[in-house]
Design a protein around this motif. Structure first.
Motif, PDB file in Angstrom:
ATOM      1  N   TYR A 349     -54.412  25.828 -20.795  1.00 36.90           N
ATOM      2  CA  TYR A 349     -54.320  24.730 -19.837  1.00 36.90           C
ATOM      3  C   TYR A 349     -54.473  23.394 -20.545  1.00 36.90           C
ATOM      4  O   TYR A 349     -55.160  23.283 -21.569  1.00 36.90           O
ATOM      5  N   ALA A 350     -53.862  22.365 -19.956  1.00 34.74           N
ATOM      6  CA  ALA A 350     -54.062  20.980 -20.383  1.00 34.74           C
ATOM      7  C   ALA A 350     -54.320  20.131 -19.150  1.00 34.74           C
ATOM      8  O   ALA A 350     -53.623  20.264 -18.136  1.00 34.74           O
ATOM      9  N   TRP A 360     -50.317  20.860 -17.601  1.00 38.59           N
ATOM     10  CA  TRP A 360     -49.482  22.046 -17.751  1.00 38.59           C
ATOM     11  C   TRP A 360     -50.352  23.287 -17.918  1.00 38.59           C
ATOM     12  O   TRP A 360     -51.541  23.180 -18.216  1.00 38.59           O
ATOM     13  N   SER A 361     -49.730  24.437 -17.717  1.00 35.00           N
ATOM     14  CA  SER A 361     -50.382  25.727 -17.943  1.00 35.00           C
ATOM     15  C   SER A 361     -49.332  26.691 -18.459  1.00 35.00           C
ATOM     16  O   SER A 361     -48.223  26.758 -17.917  1.00 35.00           O
ATOM     17  N   THR A 362     -49.669  27.418 -19.522  1.00 36.22           N
ATOM     18  CA  THR A 362     -48.712  28.314 -20.168  1.00 36.22           C
ATOM     19  C   THR A 362     -49.340  29.685 -20.371  1.00 36.22           C
ATOM     20  O   THR A 362     -50.485  29.804 -20.809  1.00 36.22           O
ATOM     21  N   ALA A 363     -48.572  30.727 -20.060  1.00 34.65           N
ATOM     22  CA  ALA A 363     -49.041  32.100 -20.257  1.00 34.65           C
ATOM     23  C   ALA A 363     -48.761  32.550 -21.683  1.00 34.65           C
ATOM     24  O   ALA A 363     -47.726  32.222 -22.270  1.00 34.65           O
ATOM     25  N   VAL A 364     -49.707  33.288 -22.259  1.00 34.16           N
ATOM     26  CA  VAL A 364     -49.533  33.907 -23.569  1.00 34.16           C
ATOM     27  C   VAL A 364     -49.967  35.367 -23.467  1.00 34.16           C
ATOM     28  O   VAL A 364     -50.806  35.720 -22.643  1.00 34.16           O
ATOM     29  N   ALA A 396     -53.542  20.482 -34.245  1.00 33.47           N
ATOM     30  CA  ALA A 396     -53.096  19.582 -35.309  1.00 33.47           C
ATOM     31  C   ALA A 396     -51.615  19.307 -35.109  1.00 33.47           C
ATOM     32  O   ALA A 396     -50.880  20.151 -34.580  1.00 33.47           O
ATOM     33  N   ALA A 397     -51.183  18.142 -35.539  1.00 35.48           N
ATOM     34  CA  ALA A 397     -49.765  17.782 -35.556  1.00 35.48           C
ATOM     35  C   ALA A 397     -49.095  17.971 -34.202  1.00 35.48           C
ATOM     36  O   ALA A 397     -47.943  18.411 -34.117  1.00 35.48           O
ATOM     37  N   GLY A 398     -49.828  17.667 -33.132  1.00 40.59           N
ATOM     38  CA  GLY A 398     -49.260  17.785 -31.800  1.00 40.59           C
ATOM     39  C   GLY A 398     -49.094  19.203 -31.310  1.00 40.59           C
ATOM     40  O   GLY A 398     -48.422  19.447 -30.306  1.00 40.59           O
ATOM     41  N   ARG A 399     -49.745  20.160 -31.999  1.00 38.60           N
ATOM     42  CA  ARG A 399     -49.600  21.575 -31.646  1.00 38.60           C
ATOM     43  C   ARG A 399     -50.968  22.219 -31.445  1.00 38.60           C
ATOM     44  O   ARG A 399     -51.922  21.904 -32.154  1.00 38.60           O
ATOM     45  N   ALA A 435     -46.583  23.334 -27.895  1.00 38.45           N
ATOM     46  CA  ALA A 435     -46.486  21.884 -27.916  1.00 38.45           C
ATOM     47  C   ALA A 435     -47.567  21.326 -26.996  1.00 38.45           C
ATOM     48  O   ALA A 435     -47.633  21.684 -25.816  1.00 38.45           O
ATOM     49  N   ALA A 436     -48.420  20.461 -27.525  1.00 40.41           N
ATOM     50  CA  ALA A 436     -49.572  20.004 -26.754  1.00 40.41           C
ATOM     51  C   ALA A 436     -49.176  19.135 -25.568  1.00 40.41           C
ATOM     52  O   ALA A 436     -49.924  19.040 -24.595  1.00 40.41           O
ATOM     53  N   THR A 437     -48.013  18.507 -25.607  1.00 40.89           N
ATOM     54  CA  THR A 437     -47.609  17.636 -24.514  1.00 40.89           C
ATOM     55  C   THR A 437     -47.007  18.392 -23.338  1.00 40.89           C
ATOM     56  O   THR A 437     -47.084  17.934 -22.197  1.00 40.89           O
ATOM     57  N   THR A 438     -46.427  19.563 -23.607  1.00 44.32           N
ATOM     58  CA  THR A 438     -45.713  20.282 -22.547  1.00 44.32           C
ATOM     59  C   THR A 438     -46.166  21.722 -22.351  1.00 44.32           C
ATOM     60  O   THR A 438     -45.872  22.324 -21.311  1.00 44.32           O
ATOM     61  N   GLY A 439     -46.834  22.307 -23.332  1.00 42.27           N
ATOM     62  CA  GLY A 439     -47.176  23.719 -23.276  1.00 42.27           C
ATOM     63  C   GLY A 439     -46.047  24.626 -23.714  1.00 42.27           C
ATOM     64  O   GLY A 439     -46.181  25.858 -23.681  1.00 42.27           O
ATOM     65  N   ARG A 440     -44.923  24.057 -24.142  1.00 38.92           N
ATOM     66  CA  ARG A 440     -43.784  24.872 -24.555  1.00 38.92           C
ATOM     67  C   ARG A 440     -44.128  25.663 -25.820  1.00 38.92           C
ATOM     68  O   ARG A 440     -44.728  25.129 -26.744  1.00 38.92           O
TER      69      ARG A 440
END
Length: 529
Positions: A349-350, A360-364, A396-399, A435-440
């Motif tokens: 989550y972010a 955003w929220s992303t499943a892993v 790091a590095a936006g990730r 990707a920290a901005t989108t969760g992609r």
């Protein structure tokens, strides 16, 4: 709760009980406007006070002095010679063997910290060791002899080492190991401590865990100089339906602090997970059981709740929220102060850390029977009690780099299979870059063993490790393997980086595939010159 025998296979009698202490439904963000309030996600009454709090430094000034490197919890460093170009030169330069017989969770399950050229670490007997970073020679030790299920660990700040045993917080003189103060925190309903503290603004932030009867884990802010309790926040605000049989809440993993003085902690699940024959599907904690399985945002100075997001209302699957990371993002051209955190429900989550608004929220990982009530007959539940994201991420590095555990378990409305009998070799793992901005999802590396080994970044290399003892250095950009080695035992602990040295504890002696495992902290270093 954190439930695996050692991030590793962890769990001693204490750790197992603790780990015992839910399925993704719609998450709820609540800003606090009164006791037990449940309103729209707007800044709570303490938000202005938090913004006015003196800024704190979120990066560690000297190496890796806090469990998450600094109080932002990024677990990443740039001041190191380790890079994609040089990582192939890492080789062992010294080893520290953990004394004593390993427990059910092994010997070690935490993160080493470094300050002033000294490595500080805590084993699963709560004992603390100070080792010379260059040679591995022992500088001093402080033995507490209290079995702890972990992850535990210490922070080294201002010439002091702060930590917890299973029952009390403490401060040691960093040079001599002399006890400067101790503070007993456990009480009825909150009988264990298993988290590593963080220290910021003269306050030590730590937590107890809640267990039946009527147990409610509690966050604490302690005076760093004296150990006096400045504030305490009970993390479960709803009453238990059956108090004698219910418990839960409290933090397993360290919190994070942002420059505006906001404190973030992931909170653990209600217990018993699943349920019992008399009280199926968590009937002992009827309702949402706020704020279990949530991210909590508090004013660091006072402990006042600013907002909360419950990832899993009425959690029956042990889906804690894990260690948060404070980052500053740029989304659609706008600066957004954010906080990121994973959950054992297999989601990351972010949030906007000012208001708790979900970004955003992303499943892993694998998901099966992971939401809603459980059936009476046991079914395969994925993530199981030991995953999906069991251990800390790195940024790091936006990730955001996310260690994943795919280890399904059998569970139903009256309980889950016995964790002591789980074969961890049947699980699999992964490291996922988001990707920290989108969760992609940017890339994913799969492993043949569960990834209980956290993540840590040195410049453009991300390190992680698996329960079968393999340690990986991967490209931040692509996930390609740049370096690999085998630890002397299974790994359920987190790496740290100091200068040109990678530090990793391997304390799980029951991992399969390792002949004659030896529980050790290993220092891997680049060649000099």
């Amino acid at each position: 709760m954190r439930s695996y025998q050692g991030r590793n296979g962890r769990q001693s009698a204490v750790g197992m009980a603790a780990a015992v202490l839910g399925a993704l439904t719609v998450g709820v963000t609540v800003a606090v406007s009164g006791a037990g309030a449940s309103v729209a996600a707007t800044p709570g009454p303490g938000a202005k006070a938090a913004a006015a709090t003196a800024a704190v430094t979120t990066a560690a000034a000297d190496g890796w002095s806090q469990p998450g490197q600094g109080v932002a919890g990024t677990r990443a460093v740039v001041a190191t010679g380790i890079s994609a170009r040089t990582v192939g030169g890492l080789a062992p330069v010294w080893r520290f063997t953990f004394p004593g017989d390993p427990g059910f969770s092994g010997s070690y399950a935490s993160t080493p910290v470094v300050a002033g050229g000294v490595v500080y670490l805590q084993d699963l007997f709560s004992d603390v060791y100070a080792l010379d970073l260059r040679t591995g020679a022992r500088r001093c030790a402080r033995r507490f002899h209290e079995v702890n299920g972990g992850p535990n660990g210490v922070a080294a700040v201002g010439g002091r080492v702060y930590g917890n045993t299973s029952s009390r917080a403490f401060a040691l003189d960093a040079r001599t190991g002399r006890i400067l103060w101790t503070r007993r925190l456990i009480r009825p309903g909150e009988p264990f401590i298993e988290v590593a503290p963080i220290v910021a603004g003269g306050i030590v932030f730590t937590s107890t865990l809640g267990f039946p009867p009527n147990g409610k884990g509690t966050l604490y802010g302690l005076d760093a100089a004296t150990g006096a309790i400045r504030w305490r926040y009970v993390t479960v605000v709803d009453p238990w339906a059956v108090p004698k049989a219910a418990g839960g809440g409290g933090a397993w993993w360290p919190g994070a602090v942002d420059p505006s003085g906001r404190l973030f902690f992931g909170n653990s699940n209600p217990y018993p997970y699943g349920g019992t024959a008399s009280y199926p599907n968590g009937a002992v904690y009827a309702g949402k059981a706020r704020w279990t399985s949530s991210l909590l945002a508090l004013e660091a100075r006072s402990g006042r709740l600013l907002w909360a997001y419950q990832a899993v209302p009425h959690d029956v699957r042990d889906y804690d929220v894990g260690e948060p990371v404070v980052v500053d993002l740029r989304i659609a051209g706008r600066a957004v102060p954010a906080v990121l955190a994973p959950s054992k429900n297999g989601r990351v989550y972010a949030w906007d850390r000012r208001s708790g608004r979900l970004l955003w929220s992303t499943a892993v990982g694998r998901h099966e029977n992971a939401t809603g009530p459980l059936p009476r007959a046991r079914v395969r539940v994925c993530p199981g009690l030991l995953g999906g994201v069991e251990t800390p991420t790195a940024y790091a590095a936006g990730r955001l780099f996310v260690p994943v555990v795919d280890l399904c378990l059998q569970g139903g409305a009256t309980g889950f299979e016995n964790l002591y009998r789980v074969d961890y070799s049947k699980g699999r793992g992964a490291l996922v870059a988001l990707a920290a901005t989108t969760g992609r999802r940017l890339w994913q590396r799969r492993f043949a063993s569960p990834n209980f080994g956290c993540a840590a970044v040195a410049r453009d290399v991300v390190f992680t490790s698996t329960y079968d003892g393999w340690v990986y250095g991967l490209s931040v950009r692509t996930g390609a393997t740049l370096w690999r080695t085998r630890a002397p035992a299974g790994v359920n602990a987190c790496p740290a980086i100091a200068g040109d040295t990678l530090l990793l504890g391997a304390g799980a002696v029951d991992a399969k595939g390792i002949a004659d495992p030896v529980p050790q902290l290993v220092a891997y270093r680049l060649p000099s010159g």
